[in-house]
Scaffold this active site. Structure first.
Site, PDB file in Angstrom:
ATOM      1  N   ARG A 107       0.872  -1.179   0.000  1.00  0.00           N
ATOM      2  CA  ARG A 107       0.000   0.000   0.000  1.00  0.00           C
ATOM      3  C   ARG A 107       0.900   1.217   0.000  1.00  0.00           C
ATOM      4  O   ARG A 107       1.770   1.356   0.872  1.00  0.00           O
ATOM      5  CB  ARG A 107      -0.910   0.029   1.225  1.00  0.00           C
ATOM      6  N   HIS A 134      -7.544   0.791  -6.253  1.00  0.00           N
ATOM      7  CA  HIS A 134      -7.768   0.044  -5.003  1.00  0.00           C
ATOM      8  C   HIS A 134      -8.466  -1.270  -5.385  1.00  0.00           C
ATOM      9  O   HIS A 134      -9.635  -1.493  -5.061  1.00  0.00           O
ATOM     10  CB  HIS A 134      -8.616   0.892  -4.054  1.00  0.00           C
ATOM     11  N   GLN A 137     -10.391  -3.731  -2.930  1.00  0.00           N
ATOM     12  CA  GLN A 137     -11.658  -3.166  -2.461  1.00  0.00           C
ATOM     13  C   GLN A 137     -12.792  -3.479  -3.453  1.00  0.00           C
ATOM     14  O   GLN A 137     -13.943  -3.683  -3.062  1.00  0.00           O
ATOM     15  CB  GLN A 137     -11.507  -1.658  -2.276  1.00  0.00           C
ATOM     16  N   ASP A 231     -16.981   8.038  -0.675  1.00  0.00           N
ATOM     17  CA  ASP A 231     -15.636   7.865  -0.105  1.00  0.00           C
ATOM     18  C   ASP A 231     -15.285   9.192   0.570  1.00  0.00           C
ATOM     19  O   ASP A 231     -15.969  10.202   0.348  1.00  0.00           O
ATOM     20  CB  ASP A 231     -14.651   7.553  -1.258  1.00  0.00           C
ATOM     21  N   CYS A 273     -16.313   2.547   1.493  1.00  0.00           N
ATOM     22  CA  CYS A 273     -15.154   1.672   1.725  1.00  0.00           C
ATOM     23  C   CYS A 273     -14.601   1.829   3.132  1.00  0.00           C
ATOM     24  O   CYS A 273     -13.917   0.944   3.626  1.00  0.00           O
ATOM     25  CB  CYS A 273     -14.076   1.950   0.676  1.00  0.00           C
ATOM     26  N   ARG A 319     -13.907  -7.601   2.886  1.00  0.00           N
ATOM     27  CA  ARG A 319     -12.477  -7.450   2.542  1.00  0.00           C
ATOM     28  C   ARG A 319     -11.725  -8.725   2.913  1.00  0.00           C
ATOM     29  O   ARG A 319     -10.820  -9.162   2.208  1.00  0.00           O
ATOM     30  CB  ARG A 319     -11.856  -6.255   3.293  1.00  0.00           C
TER      31      ARG A 319
HETATM   32  N1  NVA Z   1      -9.736   7.398  -1.341  1.00  0.00           N
HETATM   33  C1  NVA Z   1      -9.392   6.927  -0.007  1.00  0.00           C
HETATM   34  C2  NVA Z   1      -9.696   5.468   0.114  1.00  0.00           C
HETATM   35  C3  NVA Z   1      -9.468   4.906   1.512  1.00  0.00           C
HETATM   36  C4  NVA Z   1      -9.739   3.448   1.611  1.00  0.00           C
HETATM   37  C5  NVA Z   1      -7.925   7.219   0.250  1.00  0.00           C
HETATM   38  O1  NVA Z   1      -7.096   6.980  -0.647  1.00  0.00           O
HETATM   39  O2  NVA Z   1      -7.613   7.697   1.337  1.00  0.00           O
HETATM   40  N1   CP Z   2     -11.176   0.520   2.890  1.00  0.00           N
HETATM   41  C1   CP Z   2      -9.873   0.461   3.261  1.00  0.00           C
HETATM   42  O1   CP Z   2      -8.969   0.247   2.437  1.00  0.00           O
HETATM   43  O2   CP Z   2      -9.665   0.643   4.592  1.00  0.00           O
HETATM   44  P1   CP Z   2      -8.246   0.823   5.308  1.00  0.00           P
HETATM   45  O3   CP Z   2      -7.672   2.117   4.818  1.00  0.00           O
HETATM   46  O4   CP Z   2      -8.567   0.823   6.776  1.00  0.00           O
HETATM   47  O5   CP Z   2      -7.369  -0.341   4.923  1.00  0.00           O
END
Ligand code: NVA
Ligand code: CP
Length: 332
Positions: A107, A134, A137, A231, A273, A319
């Site tokens: 990540r 992502h 997800q 989101d 999410c 997930r």
């Molecule tokens: N768009 C958000 C998704 C979090 C799961 C981010 O990148 O922070």
């Molecule tokens: N939805 C998601 O990716 O959550 P986290 O950022 O907690 O992993």
């Protein structure tokens, strides 16, 4: 399994619609087996590296619990506990970890970084979120939509509302197109999705019977949909000082009772999410809600988030099952 053995998943585009469908079907089976207490261990003795440059709750938990359930081991690396990026290149890190681990989850910010990891690791590499995509997800979101609506993917219609430039909206554009669903991307002019992603999604949809519509008009966009997704309005890695301007741009797209009713569909469900700013019980949420005079929540109001229409926690649980399916399918 399904021809996915040894494959990486760095973006939704990596897998065909059939492969994505097979993974979600496997996730359904694994979920049922876990609930029934009949889960078979397919990953005994496997070792998985989990590299996190950005924070996480669900993704880390899902990879760890999925691995433990299946008999595998994990090592968790946070941004400060490896040499990657600052003292060692991504390519060198990939070659080291690939000698020791059976798979690597990453990540971080850069899609280029994960593509480099996948190129050099020699083992499957999974994208646990980058600024661009992502993909894990998407597996959970589609498992949840089928499970809670009873509809096949090709009969699903849903809206994604808010910031259309980032990982979630971009990924939904591709995933909906692949699975033949009807997706409406709804947000203000300044936060529209990149043209190349929309074109790509539409070219895929032309083959599958899917549809990807982009509109600023939320009333028209949500008509009849089975699900409204949203989101956070400011994603991880964006500077904190964009909040005030961002809220001003996107506040008309808050998912509230009015928007849920505007679908005209009494069965429309809400998805997110997570994490979500739906109340003032977080430091950041409280500050922004106070500063921008939005007492009922930011991207979603508290009443919608806490209503029986919200399936966000089913989505979060899924997930686990979908990430487990991904690891089982690519490592056996
Ligand atoms: N768009 C958000 C998704 C979090 C799961 C981010 O990148 O922070
Ligand atoms: N939805 C998601 O990716 O959550 P986290 O950022 O907690 O992993």
């Amino acid at each position: 399994m399904f021809g996915l053995t040894g494959r990486s998943f760095t973006k939704t585009l990596d897998f065909t619609p059939d492969e994505l469908g097979d993974l979600i079907a496997l996730a359904d089976d694994l979920k049922a087996a876990k609930r029934a207490g009949t889960e078979q261990l397919a990953l005994t003795g496997k070792n998985i590296a989990l590299l996190f440059e950005k924070t996480s709750t669900r993704t880390r938990a899902a990879f760890e619990v999925a691995a433990f359930d299946q008999g595998a081991h994990v090592s968790f690396f946070d941004p400060t506990s490896s040499q990657m990026g600052h003292k060692e290149s991504i390519a060198d890190t990939a070659r080291v970890l690939g000698r020791m681990y059976d798979a690597i989850q990453f990540r971080g910010k850069s899609q280029d970084d994960i593509e480099t990891l996948a190129e050099h690791a020699g083992v499957p590499v999974y994208n646990g979120l980058t600024d661009e995509w992502h993909p894990t997800q998407m597996l959970a979101d589609f498992q949840t939509m089928r499970e809670t609506s009873g509809k096949d993917f090709a009969r699903l219609s849903y809206a994604f509302v808010g910031d259309l430039r980032f990982n979630m909206a971009r990924s939904h554009a591709v995933m909906a197109a692949k699975m033949g669903s009807d997706l409406r991307l709804i947000g203000p002019q300044a936060l529209q999705p990149p043209e190349d992603v929309v074109e790509l999604a539409r070219s895929i949809a032309a083959e599958t019977g899917g549809r990807v519509t982009v509109t600023e008009d939320w009333r028209e966009g949500v008509e009849g949909v089975d699900f409204i997704h949203t989101d956070v309005w400011v994603s991880m890695g964006e500077p904190k000082d964009v909040w005030t301007d961002r809220v001003a741009l996107v506040k008309a797209y808050q998912v509230d009772g009015n928007m849920m009713r505007a679908t005209g569909n009494p069965d429309t469900k809400f998805m997110h999410c997570l994490p979500a700013f739906h109340d003032a019980n977080t430091t950041v949420g409280a500050q922004i809600m106070d500063h921008t005079d939005m007492p009922d929540g930011l991207e979603v109001t508290e009443d919608v988030f806490e209503s029986s229409r919200s399936v966000a926690f089913d989505q979060a649980e899924n997930r686990l099952h979908t990430i487990k399916a991904l690891m089982v399918a690519t490592l056996t």
